[in-house]
Structures are given as C-alpha cells and as structure tokens.
Enzyme design. Structure first.
Site, PDB file in Angstrom:
ATOM      1  N   SER A   5      -7.642   0.712  35.559  1.00  0.00           N
ATOM      2  CA  SER A   5      -7.020   0.970  34.190  1.00  0.00           C
ATOM      3  C   SER A   5      -8.213   0.558  33.370  1.00  0.00           C
ATOM      4  CB  SER A   5      -6.191  -0.392  33.890  1.00  0.00           C
ATOM      5  OG  SER A   5      -6.148  -0.662  32.294  1.00  0.00           O
ATOM      6  N   TYR A  11      -2.727  -9.157  33.464  1.00  0.00           N
ATOM      7  CA  TYR A  11      -2.917  -7.777  33.826  1.00  0.00           C
ATOM      8  C   TYR A  11      -4.172  -7.340  33.796  1.00  0.00           C
ATOM      9  CZ  TYR A  11      -2.374  -2.726  33.633  1.00  0.00           C
ATOM     10  OH  TYR A  11      -2.401  -1.303  33.807  1.00  0.00           O
TER      11      TYR A  11
HETATM   12  N1  NAP Z   1       0.881   3.619  31.301  1.00  0.00           N
HETATM   13  C1  NAP Z   1      -0.498   3.209  30.901  1.00  0.00           C
HETATM   14  O1  NAP Z   1      -0.747   3.189  29.829  1.00  0.00           O
HETATM   15  C2  NAP Z   1      -1.367   2.634  31.930  1.00  0.00           C
HETATM   16  C3  NAP Z   1      -2.747   2.313  31.607  1.00  0.00           C
HETATM   17  C4  NAP Z   1      -3.737   2.157  32.769  1.00  0.00           C
HETATM   18  C5  NAP Z   1      -3.267   2.078  33.877  1.00  0.00           C
HETATM   19  N2  NAP Z   1      -2.039   2.128  34.442  1.00  0.00           N
HETATM   20  C6  NAP Z   1      -1.575   2.061  35.774  1.00  0.00           C
HETATM   21  O2  NAP Z   1      -1.026   3.251  36.200  1.00  0.00           O
HETATM   22  C7  NAP Z   1      -0.049   2.750  37.220  1.00  0.00           C
HETATM   23  C8  NAP Z   1       1.382   3.372  37.085  1.00  0.00           C
HETATM   24  O3  NAP Z   1       1.808   2.743  35.572  1.00  0.00           O
HETATM   25  P1  NAP Z   1       2.865   3.719  34.756  1.00  0.00           P
HETATM   26  O4  NAP Z   1       2.425   3.601  33.473  1.00  0.00           O
HETATM   27  O5  NAP Z   1       3.592   4.986  35.454  1.00  0.00           O
HETATM   28  O6  NAP Z   1       3.912   2.474  35.056  1.00  0.00           O
HETATM   29  P2  NAP Z   1       5.461   2.395  35.028  1.00  0.00           P
HETATM   30  O7  NAP Z   1       6.203   3.796  34.423  1.00  0.00           O
HETATM   31  O8  NAP Z   1       6.062   1.136  34.645  1.00  0.00           O
HETATM   32  O9  NAP Z   1       5.806   2.649  36.778  1.00  0.00           O
HETATM   33  C9  NAP Z   1       5.328   1.614  37.474  1.00  0.00           C
HETATM   34  C10 NAP Z   1       5.640   2.056  38.913  1.00  0.00           C
HETATM   35  O10 NAP Z   1       4.965   0.792  39.858  1.00  0.00           O
HETATM   36  C11 NAP Z   1       6.103   0.646  40.580  1.00  0.00           C
HETATM   37  N3  NAP Z   1       5.981  -0.768  41.074  1.00  0.00           N
HETATM   38  C12 NAP Z   1       6.210  -1.908  40.280  1.00  0.00           C
HETATM   39  N4  NAP Z   1       6.125  -2.810  41.397  1.00  0.00           N
HETATM   40  C13 NAP Z   1       6.141  -2.506  42.625  1.00  0.00           C
HETATM   41  C14 NAP Z   1       6.094  -3.305  43.829  1.00  0.00           C
HETATM   42  N5  NAP Z   1       5.884  -4.459  44.051  1.00  0.00           N
HETATM   43  N6  NAP Z   1       5.881  -2.314  44.874  1.00  0.00           N
HETATM   44  C15 NAP Z   1       6.005  -1.007  44.836  1.00  0.00           C
HETATM   45  N7  NAP Z   1       6.179  -0.291  43.654  1.00  0.00           N
HETATM   46  C16 NAP Z   1       6.067  -1.098  42.625  1.00  0.00           C
HETATM   47  C17 NAP Z   1       7.518   1.080  39.810  1.00  0.00           C
HETATM   48  O11 NAP Z   1       8.583   1.036  40.726  1.00  0.00           O
HETATM   49  P3  NAP Z   1      10.084   0.467  40.150  1.00  0.00           P
HETATM   50  O12 NAP Z   1      10.567   1.728  39.556  1.00  0.00           O
HETATM   51  O13 NAP Z   1      10.642   0.054  41.615  1.00  0.00           O
HETATM   52  O14 NAP Z   1       9.789  -0.697  39.440  1.00  0.00           O
HETATM   53  C18 NAP Z   1       7.065   2.197  39.426  1.00  0.00           C
HETATM   54  O15 NAP Z   1       7.289   3.208  40.101  1.00  0.00           O
HETATM   55  C19 NAP Z   1      -0.137   1.092  37.048  1.00  0.00           C
HETATM   56  O16 NAP Z   1      -0.852   0.602  38.362  1.00  0.00           O
HETATM   57  C20 NAP Z   1      -0.513   0.873  35.931  1.00  0.00           C
HETATM   58  O17 NAP Z   1      -1.027  -0.290  35.842  1.00  0.00           O
HETATM   59  C21 NAP Z   1      -1.084   2.613  33.308  1.00  0.00           C
END
Ligand code: NAP
Length: 246
Positions: free
Chosen positions: A126, A139
């Site tokens: 991130s 975070y």
């Molecule tokens: N969205 C943003 O703006 C953003 C920006 C920077 C970085 N990121 C990073 O990108 C990645 C994906 O984020 P996203 O935006 O796609 O988030 P999201 O839509 O909330 O999805 C999160 C994913 O992580 C899974 N997860 C959470 N805890 C877990 C665990 N203990 N074991 C295995 N899987 C787990 C969730 O599974 P469940 O469905 O089972 O909960 C879901 O598939 C993350 O690492 C996040 O920090 C996102």
C-alpha cells in the site's frame, strides 16, 4: 517474463483486487490459478483451483502448500483495513497478523516451490507503507512492515533467482474502501497494471493514478538509492561469509 502458461497463487482471491488479479491472470493465459480463500469458492474457469487459505492459520498454510505441485508466481494480496487511533494494542496485533505475519508465513511455506521455479513473489502492500495515514495507523504500521519484509526478501532471494515485487497501491474501489468519499481506481485496471509491472520487471509497482503520480519520485529518490546500497552491502557481506566458510 510473461504470465502465459504460468502457475499463479493469489491470496484473498474471492473479492476486490484479489478477484481481479485471478481473473487477469486467466486473461493473460495462466495455466493454473490457485485461488486462496477463507470460504469455499466456485469459479467457472477450470484453470482455477480453489485453495482453503486463511493466512493466519499455520495448519491451513501447510496443507495448502502440500496441495500445490509447482508455483511460478505467489501474490500475497489478502489484507485487512480497520480504523483505529493506536489506543488499542489488539488492533495492531490484528493488522500485523494478516498483513505482515500472513504475508511472511505464506511466503515461507511456498518458498521451496518458488526457488525451484525461479519464480516471483508479488506483495500487495500500500502507499501507506511509505507515509502513514493516521486515521488507520495500525494498518499503516502493518503495511510498512510488509514493505520492509519485501525489500529484505528481494535482496536475500535474488541469489536464488526469485524476484520480489512490492505493489504500492493507492485507493481502489473495493469493500475495503467502501464509505470513503475519495477518487478510487477500479480493481480491473489495477490488476492489469500489477501484471504489467511484473512482466516489465519493475521492483516497485504503482498501479493506479494516485500511486503512479509518486512513482518517478520514489524510483529516483534517496530512499530507493539507500535500499539498493543496503542490498548491495548485505549481498557482499553474505558472499564474504560464504567464502570464509568454504
Ligand atoms: N482497496 C484499496 O484502496 C487498497 C489500497 C492499497 C492496498 N490495498 C491492499 O490490497 C489488498 C486487497 O485489498 P482489497 O481492496 O481487495 O480488499 P477487500 O475487498 O476487503 O478484500 C480483502 C481480501 O482479503 C481477504 N482476507 C482478509 N483476511 C484474510 C485472512 N486472514 N486470510 C485470507 N484472506 C483474508 C478477504 O477474504 P474474506 O472475503 O474471507 O474476508 C478478501 O478476499 C489488501 O492487502 C489491501 O491492504 C488495497
């Protein structure tokens, strides 16, 4: 390097960026995509192999590693994002458990396969790894730790032919950012940009308009130069120690 015919594993593959990454890997002709999820997953493409994978569950991680015969690309994408004010130690621990120790544990478990394939690790970190957002300090701490881990892995694994990428993602329109009234990129172009960066061999990937605006400054900046200096110093010291032993 191209994604075509490769075997890819994505953690957190059931929704958000992870789902888009799995679909993009298929679109680029991946031979097999292991979709790591906490809940059972159904996907119409027969190249998808669901894998029960809670990244905080050591037994499940070992079982998953035992089910995968070979692996070219590991994408550590699973993550959590919760608001806090540093008043509750449990919030730090919860974020570190998934975003840092989860990434570490999954990487260690699949490292033998990645070493054998001279493969690739992609850590979806991130932009908050570079500068904390004090609305989500726990975070930010966990992502800074995951970025530091990525930098060390990159230097330590280069001799084994394993490449390690950090994705310094800005705001993306997923469940994670629901309710945040800010400009956000869509997951699909972000997934495309991540694989473009991997295919081009970019160490640090800035996959959305906001992060891309910082890319040149980061790549030409003092912190990146210092990372390279430290990596070269460590590699020389390790080579010397190896030479002294033999
Ligand atoms: N969205 C943003 O703006 C953003 C920006 C920077 C970085 N990121 C990073 O990108 C990645 C994906 O984020 P996203 O935006 O796609 O988030 P999201 O839509 O909330 O999805 C999160 C994913 O992580 C899974 N997860 C959470 N805890 C877990 C665990 N203990 N074991 C295995 N899987 C787990 C969730 O599974 P469940 O469905 O089972 O909960 C879901 O598939 C993350 O690492 C996040 O920090 C996102």
């Amino acid at each position: 390097m191209t994604i075509a015919a490769k075997t890819v594993l994505v953690t957190g593959a059931n929704r958000g960026i992870g789902r888009a990454l799995a679909d993009e890997a298929l679109a680029r002709g991946a031979g097999r995509v292991y979709a790591g999820t906490r809940q059972p997953l159904a996907h119409p493409d027969r190249r998808i192999t669901p894998l029960a994978l809670d990244v905080t569950n050591p037994a499940q991680i070992q079982a998953a590693a035992g089910q995968v015969e070979s692996l070219d690309i590991l994408i550590n994408n699973a993550g959590i994002w919760l608001s806090d004010d540093l008043g509750d130690r449990a919030m730090l621990e919860e974020h570190l458990a998934v975003n840092f120790y989860g990434t570490y544990a999954v990487t260690q478990a699949f490292l033998p396969l990645l070493t054998r394939s001279k493969g690739t690790i992609v850590n979806n970190v991130s932009l908050m790894a570079l500068a904390a957002l004090p609305l989500t300090p726990a975070y930010s701490v966990s992502k800074a730790a995951a970025f530091s881990l990525t930098q060390s892995l990159r230097a330590l694994l280069t001799g084994r032919g394993v490449r390690v990428h950090a994705v310094l993602t800005g705001p993306v329109d997923t469940d994670m950012t629901r309710g945040l009234d800010i400009p956000k990129a869509s997951p699909q172009p972000v997934a495309r940009a991540i694989f473009d960066g991997v295919e081009k061999g970019e160490e640090d990937i800035f996959p959305d308009p906001m992060s891309a605006s910082l890319a040149d400054g980061w790549r030409d900046g003092v912190a990146k130069a210092f990372e390279r200096q430290n990596a070269a110093f460590a590699q020389a010291a390790l080579a010397q120690a190896e030479g002294d032993r033999s």
